[in-house]
Design an enzyme around this catalytic site. Structure first.
Site, short mmCIF file in Angstrom:
data_model
loop_
_atom_site.label_atom_id
_atom_site.label_comp_id
_atom_site.label_asym_id
_atom_site.label_seq_id
_atom_site.Cartn_x
_atom_site.Cartn_y
_atom_site.Cartn_z
N LYS A 1 -17.19 4.04 -17.12
CA LYS A 1 -17.40 5.44 -17.50
C LYS A 1 -17.90 6.20 -16.29
O LYS A 1 -18.90 5.82 -15.68
CB LYS A 1 -18.42 5.52 -18.64
CG LYS A 1 -18.67 6.95 -19.13
CD LYS A 1 -19.46 6.95 -20.42
CE LYS A 1 -19.78 8.36 -20.89
NZ LYS A 1 -20.50 8.34 -22.17
N ASP B 1 -14.33 11.87 -32.23
CA ASP B 1 -13.95 11.10 -31.04
C ASP B 1 -15.09 10.20 -30.57
O ASP B 1 -14.90 9.39 -29.66
CB ASP B 1 -13.50 12.03 -29.90
CG ASP B 1 -14.56 13.04 -29.53
OD1 ASP B 1 -15.04 13.75 -30.43
OD2 ASP B 1 -14.94 13.12 -28.35
#
Ligand code: AMP
Ligand code: MG
Length: 498
Positions: free
Chosen positions: A123, A268
């Site tokens: 990430k 999401d």
């Protein structure tokens, strides 16, 4: 800005061959874009979870190598890894937001581990075709929060994506101010979100075939029992929705019991496996305010603490809507969602009874729980400290430390004998210190650790990680980490900026 140089392909002759499989990549180009992470300037270790290193069965000593640092920074791609960014859409704050990501998470692939296959994702590893104008980066501040909270949740026994390591870089990243970059290496059996399904269901063209490919993959890999379930007339997609609803309900019961506010429960950010995912403006409650809002950007309180169970159900409806072309029958979809409404209250009551040390269930438990919550809410009593002191009282019988938490003694003095009587009446007493943690990742603890790390002192990350990995243990000598938050804690503002 990010460097534009591609990551280096590691030398296949000398580089470590991890046992890669790339299931998601094999779904095809509708689901993701193959790409390479964008290297960061001169990476360094900020923290890592040796527990997870062990669980993943990585080659001995590998994590200490320069190759591991380069690979987890996104500066080198190991042989056999096929990095990609997956595509998903979703509802943000209740509104359809279209295509959203992955804007800064890059999936390196999947590795076989002694505990099954685990996807490994970076990430903050650079821009992707789904970055929507973002820089593809994550800052050190939010990366430390994600790293520590992932491992803290695991330590608490709450399903979550895991965090293997944080790599830092002095490369500047612009947010409200100039900060520095970091990359979190995280793992999960799957990073698929509700939004991955919504992406294909909300398309202007018919993408049912892709929706089906995705659902079949997730069912076959993670919910194989849905294939043989006879419930819902043998409809595997309805059984799948039912199973996701059940896992989500159990997850929410655990969040509510431990006092965890997620802060941005957009679809999401909902894992199809019922894992806690995407640690942004989350917070563990300090004083108990049922309607606490932890996300500074959430002005309407959509994701307030006491709204979370309902929001999860709303999100499951969005998933049901997306799966409807596969389920093929609206009534079946509604029936599959119904499990949430029974499983959540049952799981929540069970978690709360455990917190009270009550084995089994009996009439009057719900009233006892509700009355405790009313007392805590009335005085904004510290959530974690109340339950831990009550656990100690369960062991020693000394009620004074619990009573001391309240100004209005009459209320707690009336409640404590009822609780003790309920406890004594049970054959099974639940070991309360095994469910009521002494240590949680409070905002101020995270903040202190972040400020140290911004001065390049990473010892705080390690200390906190050690406590949070085993949060039910006493950890003598670390009392300050289990104390009341300082006054300034209430002034910390955590927003979506990360
Ligand atoms: P979040 O609300 O943090 O879950 O983010 C929503 C979407 O925005 C996700 O798909 C992220 O990948 C994307 N995103 C967030 N921050 C950035 C960034 N700095 N650069 C690119 N994409 C981002
Ligand atoms: Mg997200």
């Amino acid at each position: 800005m990010s460097s534009t140089f591609p990551a280096i392909e590691a030398d296949t002759e000398t580089a470590t061959a991890l046992p890669w499989r790339n299931g998601f990549a094999q779904l095809g180009p509708s689901f993701s874009t193959r790409l390479q992470p964008t290297p960061v300037g001169t990476p360094y270790w900020v923290g890592r979870s040796d527990a997870l290193v062990g669980e993943l069965g990585l080659p001995a000593g590998w994590i200490d190598s320069a190759e591991a640092l380069a690979a987890l920074a996104g500066n080198a791609v190991l042989p056999g890894s096929e990095p990609l960014a997956s595509v998903y859409s979703g509802h943000q704050f209740g509104v359809w937001a279209g295509q959203l990501g992955d804007g800064r998470a890059i999936l390196l692939g999947e590795i076989d581990t002694p505990h099954g296959a685990r996807e490994l994702q970076l990430k903050g590893a650079g821009r992707t075709p789904y970055s929507r104008g973002g820089d593809g980066r994550a800052v050190l501040r939010s990366s430390i929060r994600e790293f520590l909270c992932s491992e803290a949740m695991h330590g608490l026994g709450i399903p979550t994506t895991r965090a293997l390591a944080i790599v830092g870089s002095d490369q500047p990243v612009r947010r409200e101010t100039i900060e520095t970059a970091a990359v979190v290496a995280r793992t999960a059996p799957s990073f698929v979100r509700f939004g991955h399904f919504e992406h294909f269901a909300h398309s202007a063209t018919d993408r049912t075939a892709e929706l089906k490919t995705l659902a079949d993959e997730v069912i076959d890999r993670h919910y194989p029992e849905c294939r043989t379930s006879e419930r819902f007339g043998g409809n595997a997609y309805a059984a799948f929705l039912d199973a996701v609803s059940e896992r989500t309900a159990k997850l929410l019961a655990q969040w509510q019991a431990v006092g965890f506010c997620h802060g941005v429960m957009n679809t999401d950010n909902m894992s199809i496996l019922g894992l806690t995912i995407d640690y942004g403006p989350f917070q563990f409650l300090d004083g108990f305010d049922p309607a606490h809002i932890c996300n500074h950007s959430d002005t309407a309180g959509r994701y307030a603490f006491n709204q979370q169970p309902n929001v999860a159900y709303w999100n499951l409806h969005a998933l049901a809507q997306a799966l409807l072309p596969l389920i093929g029958d609206q009534e079946l979809a509604v029936a599959a969602l119904a499990s949430y409404k029974t499983v959540f209250p049952e799981a929540y009551d069970a978690r709360m009874r455990e917190k009270l040390g009550l084995g089994g269930s009996a009439a009057g438990d719900r009233q006892l729980i509700d009355d405790a919550l009313r007392l805590l809410a009335a005085e904004r009593t510290d959530w974690t400290i109340f339950w831990r002191r009550l656990s100690d009282c369960g062991e020693t019988g000394d009620t004074a430390p619990v009573r001391d938490l309240f100004i209005d003694r009459a209320g707690i003095d009336a409640w404590l004998p009822r609780w003790l009587a309920a406890r004594n009446a049970r054959a099974a007493m639940f070991p309360m210190r095994r469910v009521n943690p002494k240590f949680v990742l409070r905002n101020h603890l995270g903040q202190q650790t972040i400020e140290m790390a911004q001065r390049k002192d990473f010892s705080g990350v390690e200390t906190l990680l050690n406590l949070l990995e085993t949060p039910f243990d006493e950890h003598a000598g670390h009392e300050t980490y289990a104390g009341f938050p300082p006054d300034w804690a209430s002034t910390i503002e955590i927003s979506c900026s990360s």
